[in-house]
Design a protein around this motif. Structure first.
Motif, PDB file in Angstrom:
ATOM      1  N   VAL A 170       0.816  -1.206   0.000  1.00  0.00           N
ATOM      2  CA  VAL A 170       0.000   0.000   0.000  1.00  0.00           C
ATOM      3  C   VAL A 170       0.852   1.259   0.000  1.00  0.00           C
ATOM      4  CG1 VAL A 170      -1.786   1.266   1.223  1.00  0.00           C
ATOM      5  CG2 VAL A 170      -1.851  -1.224   1.177  1.00  0.00           C
ATOM      6  N   PHE A 171       1.945   1.287   0.801  1.00  0.00           N
ATOM      7  CA  PHE A 171       2.745   2.496   0.956  1.00  0.00           C
ATOM      8  C   PHE A 171       4.126   2.323   0.344  1.00  0.00           C
ATOM      9  CE2 PHE A 171      -0.137   2.410   4.659  1.00  0.00           C
ATOM     10  CZ  PHE A 171      -0.855   3.562   4.390  1.00  0.00           C
ATOM     11  N   ILE A 172       4.706   3.450  -0.097  1.00  0.00           N
ATOM     12  CA  ILE A 172       6.070   3.450  -0.607  1.00  0.00           C
ATOM     13  C   ILE A 172       6.847   4.600   0.012  1.00  0.00           C
ATOM     14  CG2 ILE A 172       5.520   2.342  -2.795  1.00  0.00           C
ATOM     15  CD1 ILE A 172       5.585   5.080  -4.115  1.00  0.00           C
ATOM     16  N   ASP A 173       8.174   4.479   0.007  1.00  0.00           N
ATOM     17  CA  ASP A 173       9.084   5.499   0.509  1.00  0.00           C
ATOM     18  C   ASP A 173      10.016   5.893  -0.642  1.00  0.00           C
ATOM     19  OD1 ASP A 173       7.984   5.163   3.049  1.00  0.00           O
ATOM     20  OD2 ASP A 173       9.421   3.617   3.583  1.00  0.00           O
ATOM     21  N   PRO A 174       9.573   6.763  -1.541  1.00  0.00           N
ATOM     22  CA  PRO A 174      10.321   7.014  -2.774  1.00  0.00           C
ATOM     23  C   PRO A 174      11.524   7.934  -2.609  1.00  0.00           C
ATOM     24  CG  PRO A 174       8.308   8.309  -2.757  1.00  0.00           C
ATOM     25  CD  PRO A 174       8.263   7.450  -1.526  1.00  0.00           C
ATOM     26  N   PHE A 175      12.517   7.714  -3.461  1.00  0.00           N
ATOM     27  CA  PHE A 175      13.637   8.636  -3.637  1.00  0.00           C
ATOM     28  C   PHE A 175      14.109   8.534  -5.075  1.00  0.00           C
ATOM     29  CE2 PHE A 175      15.668   4.626  -2.718  1.00  0.00           C
ATOM     30  CZ  PHE A 175      16.882   4.638  -3.390  1.00  0.00           C
ATOM     31  N   VAL A 176      14.974   9.459  -5.482  1.00  0.00           N
ATOM     32  CA  VAL A 176      15.406   9.552  -6.880  1.00  0.00           C
ATOM     33  C   VAL A 176      16.917   9.420  -6.974  1.00  0.00           C
ATOM     34  CG1 VAL A 176      15.552  11.090  -8.890  1.00  0.00           C
ATOM     35  CG2 VAL A 176      13.432  10.974  -7.557  1.00  0.00           C
ATOM     36  N   VAL A 196      11.440  10.288   0.796  1.00  0.00           N
ATOM     37  CA  VAL A 196      10.201  10.890   1.288  1.00  0.00           C
ATOM     38  C   VAL A 196       9.278   9.748   1.728  1.00  0.00           C
ATOM     39  CG1 VAL A 196       8.247  12.397   0.775  1.00  0.00           C
ATOM     40  CG2 VAL A 196      10.479  12.826  -0.288  1.00  0.00           C
ATOM     41  N   LYS A 197       8.864   9.749   2.968  1.00  0.00           N
ATOM     42  CA  LYS A 197       8.176   8.613   3.568  1.00  0.00           C
ATOM     43  C   LYS A 197       6.699   8.536   3.204  1.00  0.00           C
ATOM     44  CE  LYS A 197      11.563   6.840   6.135  1.00  0.00           C
ATOM     45  NZ  LYS A 197      11.999   5.438   6.039  1.00  0.00           N
ATOM     46  N   ARG A 198       6.263   7.333   2.903  1.00  0.00           N
ATOM     47  CA  ARG A 198       4.858   6.934   2.829  1.00  0.00           C
ATOM     48  C   ARG A 198       4.001   7.860   1.958  1.00  0.00           C
ATOM     49  NH1 ARG A 198       3.586   3.200   6.863  1.00  0.00           N
ATOM     50  NH2 ARG A 198       1.416   3.877   6.992  1.00  0.00           N
ATOM     51  N   THR A 199       4.414   7.999   0.705  1.00  0.00           N
ATOM     52  CA  THR A 199       3.623   8.822  -0.216  1.00  0.00           C
ATOM     53  C   THR A 199       3.843   8.383  -1.656  1.00  0.00           C
ATOM     54  OG1 THR A 199       3.197  11.064  -1.024  1.00  0.00           O
ATOM     55  CG2 THR A 199       5.448  10.571  -0.337  1.00  0.00           C
ATOM     56  N   ALA A 200       2.786   8.466  -2.454  1.00  0.00           N
ATOM     57  CA  ALA A 200       2.879   8.207  -3.885  1.00  0.00           C
ATOM     58  C   ALA A 200       3.048   9.497  -4.674  1.00  0.00           C
ATOM     59  CB  ALA A 200       1.636   7.459  -4.361  1.00  0.00           C
ATOM     60  N   ASN A 201       3.064  10.632  -3.946  1.00  0.00           N
ATOM     61  CA  ASN A 201       3.188  11.942  -4.587  1.00  0.00           C
ATOM     62  C   ASN A 201       4.261  12.775  -3.878  1.00  0.00           C
ATOM     63  OD1 ASN A 201       0.718  11.866  -6.502  1.00  0.00           O
ATOM     64  ND2 ASN A 201      -0.133  11.265  -4.522  1.00  0.00           N
ATOM     65  N   PRO A 202       5.506  12.324  -3.914  1.00  0.00           N
ATOM     66  CA  PRO A 202       6.568  12.992  -3.154  1.00  0.00           C
ATOM     67  C   PRO A 202       6.987  14.331  -3.753  1.00  0.00           C
ATOM     68  CG  PRO A 202       7.500  11.274  -4.532  1.00  0.00           C
ATOM     69  CD  PRO A 202       6.004  11.148  -4.658  1.00  0.00           C
ATOM     70  N   MET A 203       7.296  15.281  -2.890  1.00  0.00           N
ATOM     71  CA  MET A 203       7.875  16.565  -3.288  1.00  0.00           C
ATOM     72  C   MET A 203       9.361  16.520  -2.920  1.00  0.00           C
ATOM     73  SD  MET A 203       7.344  19.668  -4.520  1.00  0.00           S
ATOM     74  CE  MET A 203       5.566  19.955  -4.326  1.00  0.00           C
ATOM     75  N   PHE A 204      10.242  16.625  -3.919  1.00  0.00           N
ATOM     76  CA  PHE A 204      11.676  16.542  -3.670  1.00  0.00           C
ATOM     77  C   PHE A 204      12.339  17.919  -3.660  1.00  0.00           C
ATOM     78  CE2 PHE A 204      10.670  12.373  -5.614  1.00  0.00           C
ATOM     79  CZ  PHE A 204      11.109  11.548  -4.584  1.00  0.00           C
ATOM     80  N   ASN A 205      12.108  18.743  -4.686  1.00  0.00           N
ATOM     81  CA  ASN A 205      12.750  20.049  -4.808  1.00  0.00           C
ATOM     82  C   ASN A 205      14.254  19.946  -4.579  1.00  0.00           C
ATOM     83  OD1 ASN A 205      11.100  22.107  -5.706  1.00  0.00           O
ATOM     84  ND2 ASN A 205      10.136  22.393  -3.711  1.00  0.00           N
TER      85      ASN A 205
END
Length: 341
Positions: free
Chosen positions: A216-222, A241-250
């Motif tokens: 259900v959850f992901i912890d995305p990075f680039v 960025v923890k537990r989101t499918a719509n991460p803001m990295f900036n």
């Protein structure tokens, strides 16, 4: 970070493999597979009991046999939960496995997915060959049916990717909003013969609608690198960025030491990952370059930018140091082995 152009192209172009290994073959599909599926409520696990296959196609014509194994994927328009596979059975067209393949997943998510079961010929020194597949729609599956059932193997749903979703589903990996610019660096003295260079700046802004590759959850990075340089010094990455499918990295990544003519030969590879302490999981990526298929006169698989990706890179070349931006769909990439860790 100074970008090294002194790469050994024989090593770079010779070490290419798919992030999801590409399997090929033109064997005519036949035979069946016997299996049962069951959801174990108290464990929160989906089990696929692979019993055996019967009357598989001959993959090794010299020995009149095959070395088959079975792979399972859970798929949807926005989800790819990885693969599970059995052991390889040697020299048989009627392999018996009696193995349970498990996915940790909640029932609500499972009911939105397709189960893809495929049979493959194992080739230790070459590419594996497709022997057939079955698709089960979990949204209409009767989970009280825990019996062993026989399924006729069908021809391949996609000649392009063994990990693509069934043909009626769209493979969506979300999108990334990214901005680029190239800033030339002026020579300090008119007398100097030093070659003028500049820096490429990559501003990773955000991602939208990333698929939950593990649940259900992901912890995305680039991650980012500039090919053909696959060394560690070329690699940069954002925070997780923890537990989101719509991460803001900036997050802005800077690579210097470029001549303007180098920008036509290089490619910025940006990939999105779901962080895990043991092994992060690939979600999708972009390749920003001209997409010519060649780098410094050498044919390379990674110079494969899509039309939209190449258009953004071309806009950067013409922007005179101004930011150019676009929101681009993430996709599966064929990547250098050394970059997949």
């Amino acid at each position: 970070m100074v970008f090294s152009l002194l790469c050994q192209y024989e090593q770079v172009s010779g070490s290419i493999s798919s992030l999801y290994p590409a399997d090929f073959g033109d064997i005519e599909v036949q035979g069946s597979i016997h299996l049962a599926v069951n959801y174990i409520q108290n464990l929160g696990e989906f089990h696929i009991f692979v019993v055996h296959c019967r009357d598989l196609a001959v993959a090794d014509t010299k020995k009149n046999c095959s070395d088959p194994y079975v792979k399972c994927y859970l798929l949807s328009e926005k989800t790819h939960l990885g693969k599970r596979k059995t052991t390889v059975k040697k020299k048989t067209l009627n392999p018996t496995y009696n193995e349970i393949l498990k996915f940790k997943i909640i029932m609500e998510v499972l009911k939105t997915l397709f189960l893809n079961i495929s049979v493959w010929q194992n080739n230790t020194f070459g590419r594996n060959s497709f022997l057939g597949e079955v698709d089960l729609d979990m949204s209409i599956w009767d989970f009280s049916n825990t019996h062993i059932n026989e399924y006729t193997l069908k021809a391949r749903f996609s000649e392009q990717s063994p990990t693509a979703s069934p043909s009626h589903l769209k493979d969506s990996r979300g999108q990334m909003r990214v901005a680029l610019r190239f800033l030339p660096q002026t020579s300090r003295s008119k007398r100097t013969s030093r070659m003028e260079t500049g820096e490429v700046q990559i501003w990773v802004k955000d991602c939208k609608n990333l698929p939950p590759v593990r649940g259900v959850f992901i912890d995305p990075f680039v991650k980012c690198t500039v090919l053909p340089d696959t060394s560690r010094k070329s690699r940069q990455k954002t925070r997780v960025v923890k537990r989101t499918a719509n991460p803001m990295f900036n997050h802005t990544m800077v690579y210097d030491g470029f001549r303007s003519e180098d920008l036509r030969e290089t490619c910025v590879e940006i990939t999105v990952w779901d962080h895990d302490r043991l092994s992060s999981h690939y979600i999708g990526g972009l390749r920003l370059g001209l997409g010519t298929g060649k780098s410094y006169g050498v044919e390379v698989l990674w110079m494969d930018s899509t039309t939209d990706e190449a258009h953004l890179w071309q806009r950067m070349l013409q922007s005179d140091g101004e930011w150019v931006e676009d929101a681009l769909p993430l996709r599966t990439l064929v990547r250098a082995k050394s970059m997949s860790k």
